[in-house]
Design a protein around this motif. Structure first.
Motif, PDB file in Angstrom:
ATOM      1  N   ASP A 193     -12.212 -86.473 -76.030  1.00 15.52           N
ATOM      2  CA  ASP A 193     -11.632 -85.647 -77.083  1.00 15.52           C
ATOM      3  C   ASP A 193     -12.358 -85.992 -78.369  1.00 15.52           C
ATOM      4  OD1 ASP A 193      -9.950 -83.743 -78.121  1.00 15.52           O
ATOM      5  OD2 ASP A 193      -8.364 -85.183 -78.582  1.00 15.52           O
ATOM      6  N   VAL A 194     -13.097 -85.037 -78.906  1.00 10.43           N
ATOM      7  CA  VAL A 194     -13.876 -85.266 -80.118  1.00 10.43           C
ATOM      8  C   VAL A 194     -13.446 -84.289 -81.197  1.00 10.43           C
ATOM      9  CG1 VAL A 194     -15.852 -86.217 -78.897  1.00 10.43           C
ATOM     10  CG2 VAL A 194     -15.758 -83.778 -79.311  1.00 10.43           C
ATOM     11  N   SER A 195     -13.661 -84.678 -82.434  1.00  9.42           N
ATOM     12  CA  SER A 195     -13.310 -83.803 -83.541  1.00  9.42           C
ATOM     13  C   SER A 195     -14.386 -82.728 -83.716  1.00  9.42           C
ATOM     14  CB  SER A 195     -13.161 -84.619 -84.822  1.00  9.42           C
ATOM     15  OG  SER A 195     -14.369 -85.300 -85.101  1.00  9.42           O
ATOM     16  N   ILE A 196     -14.116 -81.778 -84.569  1.00 12.87           N
ATOM     17  CA  ILE A 196     -15.064 -80.684 -84.825  1.00 12.87           C
ATOM     18  C   ILE A 196     -16.307 -81.242 -85.506  1.00 12.87           C
ATOM     19  CG2 ILE A 196     -15.420 -78.556 -86.144  1.00 12.87           C
ATOM     20  CD1 ILE A 196     -12.399 -78.048 -85.842  1.00 12.87           C
ATOM     21  N   GLY A 197     -17.452 -80.769 -85.075  1.00 15.68           N
ATOM     22  CA  GLY A 197     -18.689 -81.187 -85.706  1.00 15.68           C
ATOM     23  C   GLY A 197     -19.886 -80.982 -84.809  1.00 15.68           C
TER      24      GLY A 197
END
Length: 151
Positions: A77-81
């Motif tokens: 799960d990664v943040s937007i970017g």
């Protein structure tokens, strides 16, 4: 010695023999320690040298031993970017990599070798990240990391 006592001795003796046979089978059936292919340890070390994970920008990473026909998947799960997907493969054969959903994900081919050469691709991510890898032939150690691109 009475008949009852003889039956008890026979019962306990049979139980002891059955236990010993079960223990011998359990030891014989246990998997060997480590990988049976002695080259795998050297390939793992080569992949680690080619691509370290000591980078604060790394959001996710993984390493797997892949044999011909094997598949492996990872979720993070990664943040937007924007991220750089770094991949390296030490050993034999080729590893096919797919990121994202099946209908619009990206596909990569990573060639394995005794002296692995890292490959990289830039991709956008938001929330769940999924990557699948499959080996087409041979045995290899596949290593990857997803690192945030900071502008």
């Amino acid at each position: 010695m009475g008949r009852g006592r003889l039956n008890t001795v026979a019962l306990y003796g049979g139980a002891a023999l059955l236990t010993a046979a079960g223990a011998a089978w359990w030891v014989a059936a246990a998997p060997a320690a480590g990988d049976p292919d002695p080259r795998v340890a050297a390939w793992g070390a080569a992949a680690a040298r080619a691509m370290s994970v000591d980078d604060v920008r790394v959001a996710a990473s993984g390493t797997a031993v892949l044999r011909s026909g094997a598949e492996r998947s990872w979720d993070a799960d990664v943040s937007i970017g924007q991220f750089q997907l770094r991949m390296v493969c030490a050993g034999e054969g080729v590893v096919s990599v797919r990121t994202g959903p099946q209908d619009n994900g990206a596909a990569y081919t990573v060639t394995c070798g005794e002296t692995p050469v890292p490959q990289a691709a830039v991709l956008g991510a938001a929330g769940p990240f999924r990557m699948e890898a499959s080996a087409s032939r041979g045995t290899s150690v596949f290593r990857w990391q997803l690192a945030r691109i900071i502008y």
